[in-house]
Design a protein around this motif. Structure first.
Motif, PDB file in Angstrom:
ATOM      1  N   ALA A  23       0.846  -1.194   0.000  1.00 50.80           N
ATOM      2  CA  ALA A  23       0.000   0.000   0.000  1.00 50.80           C
ATOM      3  C   ALA A  23       0.880   1.242   0.000  1.00 50.80           C
ATOM      4  O   ALA A  23       1.694   1.443   0.902  1.00 50.80           O
ATOM      5  N   THR A  24       0.723   2.059  -1.021  1.00 54.44           N
ATOM      6  CA  THR A  24       1.529   3.278  -1.121  1.00 54.44           C
ATOM      7  C   THR A  24       0.725   4.337  -1.867  1.00 54.44           C
ATOM      8  O   THR A  24      -0.509   4.277  -1.892  1.00 54.44           O
ATOM      9  N   HIS A  25       1.421   5.299  -2.489  1.00 54.74           N
ATOM     10  CA  HIS A  25       0.745   6.405  -3.164  1.00 54.74           C
ATOM     11  C   HIS A  25       1.371   6.648  -4.528  1.00 54.74           C
ATOM     12  O   HIS A  25       2.531   6.328  -4.773  1.00 54.74           O
ATOM     13  N   CYS A  26       0.581   7.235  -5.417  1.00 47.82           N
ATOM     14  CA  CYS A  26       0.953   7.466  -6.806  1.00 47.82           C
ATOM     15  C   CYS A  26       2.199   8.363  -6.895  1.00 47.82           C
ATOM     16  O   CYS A  26       2.382   9.264  -6.080  1.00 47.82           O
ATOM     17  N   PRO A  27       3.069   8.163  -7.891  1.00 41.54           N
ATOM     18  CA  PRO A  27       4.280   8.977  -8.018  1.00 41.54           C
ATOM     19  C   PRO A  27       4.076  10.323  -8.688  1.00 41.54           C
ATOM     20  O   PRO A  27       5.047  11.068  -8.859  1.00 41.54           O
ATOM     21  N   TYR A  28       2.860  10.655  -9.071  1.00 46.50           N
ATOM     22  CA  TYR A  28       2.679  11.853  -9.885  1.00 46.50           C
ATOM     23  C   TYR A  28       2.126  13.039  -9.084  1.00 46.50           C
ATOM     24  O   TYR A  28       2.801  13.573  -8.237  1.00 46.50           O
ATOM     25  N   CYS A  29       0.907  13.468  -9.328  1.00 44.66           N
ATOM     26  CA  CYS A  29       0.458  14.791  -8.899  1.00 44.66           C
ATOM     27  C   CYS A  29       0.187  14.872  -7.394  1.00 44.66           C
ATOM     28  O   CYS A  29       0.275  13.895  -6.656  1.00 44.66           O
ATOM     29  N   ALA A  30      -0.198  16.069  -6.957  1.00 45.93           N
ATOM     30  CA  ALA A  30      -0.356  16.355  -5.533  1.00 45.93           C
ATOM     31  C   ALA A  30      -1.616  15.771  -4.921  1.00 45.93           C
ATOM     32  O   ALA A  30      -1.792  15.868  -3.704  1.00 45.93           O
ATOM     33  N   LEU A  31      -2.487  15.155  -5.700  1.00 48.21           N
ATOM     34  CA  LEU A  31      -3.565  14.380  -5.076  1.00 48.21           C
ATOM     35  C   LEU A  31      -2.983  13.238  -4.263  1.00 48.21           C
ATOM     36  O   LEU A  31      -3.520  12.856  -3.234  1.00 48.21           O
ATOM     37  N   GLN A  32      -1.873  12.660  -4.767  1.00 50.00           N
ATOM     38  CA  GLN A  32      -1.240  11.522  -4.108  1.00 50.00           C
ATOM     39  C   GLN A  32      -2.250  10.408  -3.860  1.00 50.00           C
ATOM     40  O   GLN A  32      -2.435   9.916  -2.738  1.00 50.00           O
ATOM     41  N   CYS A  33      -2.911   9.983  -4.934  1.00 44.64           N
ATOM     42  CA  CYS A  33      -3.914   8.927  -4.855  1.00 44.64           C
ATOM     43  C   CYS A  33      -3.311   7.663  -4.247  1.00 44.64           C
ATOM     44  O   CYS A  33      -2.158   7.306  -4.509  1.00 44.64           O
ATOM     45  N   ALA A  34      -4.102   6.983  -3.443  1.00 48.16           N
ATOM     46  CA  ALA A  34      -3.646   5.751  -2.812  1.00 48.16           C
ATOM     47  C   ALA A  34      -3.729   4.599  -3.802  1.00 48.16           C
ATOM     48  O   ALA A  34      -4.685   4.491  -4.581  1.00 48.16           O
TER      49      ALA A  34
ATOM     50  N   GLY B 242       3.799  16.276  -7.043  1.00 48.13           N
ATOM     51  CA  GLY B 242       3.464  15.285  -6.035  1.00 48.13           C
ATOM     52  C   GLY B 242       3.723  15.748  -4.622  1.00 48.13           C
ATOM     53  O   GLY B 242       2.907  15.522  -3.724  1.00 48.13           O
ATOM     54  N   ASN B 243       4.859  16.390  -4.367  1.00 47.73           N
ATOM     55  CA  ASN B 243       5.146  16.947  -3.054  1.00 47.73           C
ATOM     56  C   ASN B 243       5.360  18.448  -3.162  1.00 47.73           C
ATOM     57  O   ASN B 243       6.213  19.019  -2.485  1.00 47.73           O
ATOM     58  N   GLY B 244       4.555  19.067  -4.006  1.00 49.56           N
ATOM     59  CA  GLY B 244       4.665  20.508  -4.166  1.00 49.56           C
ATOM     60  C   GLY B 244       4.452  21.243  -2.861  1.00 49.56           C
ATOM     61  O   GLY B 244       5.046  22.298  -2.631  1.00 49.56           O
ATOM     62  N   GLN B 245       3.595  20.706  -1.987  1.00 52.77           N
ATOM     63  CA  GLN B 245       3.369  21.343  -0.691  1.00 52.77           C
ATOM     64  C   GLN B 245       4.551  21.100   0.243  1.00 52.77           C
ATOM     65  O   GLN B 245       5.210  22.032   0.695  1.00 52.77           O
ATOM     66  N   GLY B 246       4.858  19.852   0.543  1.00 52.59           N
ATOM     67  CA  GLY B 246       5.968  19.564   1.444  1.00 52.59           C
ATOM     68  C   GLY B 246       7.300  20.034   0.915  1.00 52.59           C
ATOM     69  O   GLY B 246       8.187  20.425   1.681  1.00 52.59           O
ATOM     70  N   GLY B 247       7.449  20.023  -0.405  1.00 51.22           N
ATOM     71  CA  GLY B 247       8.718  20.410  -1.001  1.00 51.22           C
ATOM     72  C   GLY B 247       9.100  21.846  -0.742  1.00 51.22           C
ATOM     73  O   GLY B 247      10.282  22.198  -0.769  1.00 51.22           O
ATOM     74  N   ARG B 248       8.118  22.710  -0.493  1.00 56.59           N
ATOM     75  CA  ARG B 248       8.441  24.116  -0.257  1.00 56.59           C
ATOM     76  C   ARG B 248       8.427  24.473   1.228  1.00 56.59           C
ATOM     77  O   ARG B 248       8.589  25.635   1.586  1.00 56.59           O
ATOM     78  N   GLU B 249       8.245  23.482   2.088  1.00 53.68           N
ATOM     79  CA  GLU B 249       8.131  23.764   3.519  1.00 53.68           C
ATOM     80  C   GLU B 249       9.430  23.549   4.289  1.00 53.68           C
ATOM     81  O   GLU B 249       9.558  24.039   5.404  1.00 53.68           O
ATOM     82  N   HIS B 250      10.380  22.818   3.723  1.00 49.32           N
ATOM     83  CA  HIS B 250      11.464  22.305   4.565  1.00 49.32           C
ATOM     84  C   HIS B 250      12.861  22.684   4.112  1.00 49.32           C
ATOM     85  O   HIS B 250      13.825  22.052   4.492  1.00 49.32           O
TER      86      HIS B 250
END
Length: 714
Positions: free
Chosen positions: A10-21, A337-345
């Motif tokens: 169980a993981t998440h998609c490698p593409y967009c920021a929805l990060q579909c399961a 995919g990590n557009g949110q986390g990518g700009r936070e850290h």
């Protein structure tokens, strides 16, 4: 590694920021397959890219050995040889040019752990200010607008599932029917209003459902938002109680909107006054009844005035009383995919972990304490992504660049010039898992693990922190990005252990470094995520989660949101006699970003093998173009080739091209690097161009370049 005997992961998609399961599992034929799993964002669905993502795990074009350029050609090397060479040449360049003689370019697809360690590596192991990432090209304008309006930036300050209860949703510059198809299941509001110069699949869905499509001239989004605010006030639809109790600055913002009555707005935008009034009524009536949302995307943000454009849409949402209310709101559809986390850290030029500003003395002291260094050891702010790329090899810019997970040779604006700058470097190092157009130009290529071969966390567009699980081991000889950074850091003189390669150890350190910051991950742990908890930041303590922001107040000291007075200004470049058309760019369903991954997946490449250009039939006839034939588009910065598609719903003054292709089909060879003064976002969406028939057509360079020693794609 053979997939025999392995179960589903169980993981998440490698593409967009929805990060579909999704599940990743053996396909029974020696490869790997994906299938959806139930999750609030995708609710058991996947798009075409998600369904085919497993194919890349066994791609014959996968990089498996470090490559070092010798005599002009990339040749295989051992890891020790490659890393020793990089460290030696980095040291020599910095000895001659100073710490900023070497820079780093990151990506919005990297995990939180990689993003964090990359920023730490640049500032401590290199001692350099020069780091930024391709997420600057994604939603930096909306982020800047959100910070000044709300005091905090999170793409969606509410869960995606909240959208389905709304009475109306306005989408400005977003086409989720193609870019995020599972999101459409949440856009079930009775009234969907789509703002886009093109009749996209999303716009057509709005029309089919009885909603509206507003098609402004490219570059006039701000004027349209001002006109909608004007119309809403004339119709008596503003929430005056909310404005008085929860906001500040309305009158100054209204002074700008007061000049944009619907008829004047029609003259500027091309959207009829009657449709402007109808859209205002739909949105305002729903806001007072079932709730409403205003959502923005790249189409309204990728401009040299993108921050003001995003602010204009936020002003409309605030005037209607939407943000910070259950069942209503404003949000931005984060892209990567990590557009949110990518700009936070910390991989942005001006930021430290936890969304702290690098110029803030308290922030520097806190992070320095976590890192075990003096505050003075942390360098100051660098320059934005395009400014960094444009300075490469110049007297004042870096002479070496390390690239992780990005392909700026295709994705940057004025890309032909960026390729020249990359080629001027004394050292270009690229860590990737395929031979992208950028990697093909490198002096050293480091093969790294991809999404299903490593552990880590991602933060999706709702601020939900997700666990990415390893389904299979990387191929022999492939290392993770964290291992690469650890190996280089030690060679550059850093203490052993300062750069851990275990992602859970990095996450724990990230939590300490971000604690107390705007994006507080202090309570995020690998165990919480493994246990299946839904964790939205800020999560300052174990058990803490914030799925909905601003319900009690906004993140400014007085708890009020801020209107921002903004006016309409023209695009940085206008059509003229030499360049009579406007070219705008975007994504198509089958491909992702620069196409380095999706152009290597058979089904996706077959569906969209080459670049294409949408042209109105009348425009095509005027310029001598025939459907299916090749056309050459020329802007002030370069040219590209694309096959002609006739689209009767297209604007006659505008053509559209997707930006997923390389070689002589690189759309970003046309785009304008004019920058927003605050966000430093380039003007991707408006460039003046001309179009003409092209013969005999392009070289076979639209496909991704093959790995060294592999056959070139057909």
């Amino acid at each position: 590694m053979s997939p025999a005997g392995r179960g589903a992961t169980a993981t998440h998609c490698p593409y967009c920021a929805l990060q579909c399961a999704m599940f990743v599992e053996p396909d029974g034929q020696g490869g790997w397959a994906t299938r959806p799993r139930d999750f609030p964002v995708n609710r058991g669905g996947l798009c075409r890219k998600g369904w085919t993502a497993g194919e890349l795990l066994t791609s014959p074009e996968r990089l498996g050995t470090p490559l070092v350029r010798r005599g002009g050609e990339l040749a295989e090397a051992t890891w020790e040889q490659a890393l020793d060479l990089v460290a030696e040449r980095v040291g020599a360049l910095q000895a001659e040019h100073g710490p900023d003689g070497v820079g780093v370019f990151g990506a919005g697809g990297l995990t939180n752990e990689k993003s964090y360690l990359l920023g730490k590596f640049t500032r401590l192991a290199l001692g350099s200010r020069m780091i930024d990432y391709n997420g600057r090209f994604c939603m930096s304008s909306a982020a800047a607008a959100a910070v000044r309006a709300f005091g905090l930036d999170r793409g969606l300050p509410f869960p995606v599932s909240d959208l389905s209860g709304a009475g109306a949703v306005l989408l400005a510059g977003a086409n989720p029917a193609e870019t995020m198809p599972p999101l459409m299941g949440h856009l079930t509001a009775p009234a969907l209003v789509v703002v886009d110069p093109r009749r996209t699949a999303t716009a057509q869905a709005a029309l089919d459902g009885g909603g509206l499509h507003l098609a402004p001239r490219p570059g006039t989004d701000t004027a349209l938002a001002l006109g909608l605010l004007h119309a809403a006030r004339l119709e008596g639809l503003l929430d005056t109680g909310y404005i008085a109790e929860r906001t500040a600055g309305f009158e100054a913002a209204w002074e700008q909107a007061a000049a944009w009555w619907p008829e004047r707005t029609e003259l500027q935008t091309g959207v009829s006054a009657s449709r402007i009034r109808a859209a205002a009524r739909l949105l305002g009536t729903a806001a007072a009844d079932q709730g409403a949302y205003v959502l923005t995307g790249r189409g309204t943000e990728q401009h040299a005035k993108g921050t003001d454009s995003a602010s204009a849409w936020i002003n409309l949402a605030l005037a209607l009383g939407l943000p910070g209310r259950q069942g209503s709101g404003w949000g931005c559809l984060t892209g990567q995919g990590n557009g949110q986390g990518g700009r936070e850290h910390g991989q942005k030029a001006d930021q430290l972990p936890g969304y702290r500003m690098i110029t803030d003395a308290a922030a520097r002291e806190h992070v320095a304490g976590v890192w075990g260094v003096d505050e003075a050891d942390i360098p100051g702010a660098g320059v934005s992504a395009y400014e960094l790329l444009d300075s490469l090899g110049t007297p004042s810019g870096p002479k070496g660049l390390l690239v992780f997970g990005s392909n700026p040779a295709v994705s940057a604006p004025a890309a032909a010039g960026v390729r020249e700058r990359l080629d001027s470097l004394d050292l270009l190092v690229v860590a990737d898992f395929v031979m992208s157009e950028t990697a093909a130009r490198a002096d050293v290529v480091l093969p790294v693990a991809q999404w299903a071969e490593e552990e880590g966390t991602m933060t999706n567009l709702e601020g939900r922190v997700l666990r990415r699980r390893r389904a299979l081991a990387p191929p022999p000889g492939v290392r993770t990005d964290l291992e690469v950074l650890a190996g280089l850091a030690e060679r550059l003189g850093q203490p052993a252990g300062r750069f851990p390669s275990d992602p859970d150890a990095v996450l724990a350190e990230l939590g300490r470094a971000s604690a107390g910051g705007a994006a507080d991950y202090g309570g995020v742990s690998a165990q919480r995520l493994e246990d299946g908890e839904a964790v939205h930041w800020p999560a300052p303590a174990p058990g803490a989660s914030t799925p909905r922001l601003f319900l009690e107040g906004f993140a400014h000291p007085d708890g009020r949101a801020r209107f921002r007075p903004v006016g309409h200004t023209p695009a940085a470049e206008q059509a003229d006699a030499d360049y009579p058309l406007v070219v705008t760019t975007g994504r198509t369903m089958g491909h992702y970003q620069s196409g380095a991954q999706t152009r290597r997946i058979g089904e996706l490449a077959a569906a969209d093998p080459q670049a294409w250009v949408e042209v109105h039939p009348d425009t095509a006839a005027e310029h001598g173009l025939a459907p299916g034939e090749w056309a050459r588009l020329t802007a002030r910065r370069g040219t590209m080739l694309a096959r002609v598609r006739l689209v009767p719903t297209a604007r006659r003054d505008t053509v559209f091209v997707p930006f997923h292709f390389g070689g002589d089909q690189t759309a970003n060879d046309l785009t304008n690097p004019a920058l927003d003064p605050l966000s430093r976002m380039p003007e991707f969406k408006v460039a003046a161009a001309r179009i003409e028939p092209a013969a005999p057509g392009p070289s076979p360079a639209g496909a991704a370049p093959a790995a060294a020693g592999a056959a070139a794609p057909d």
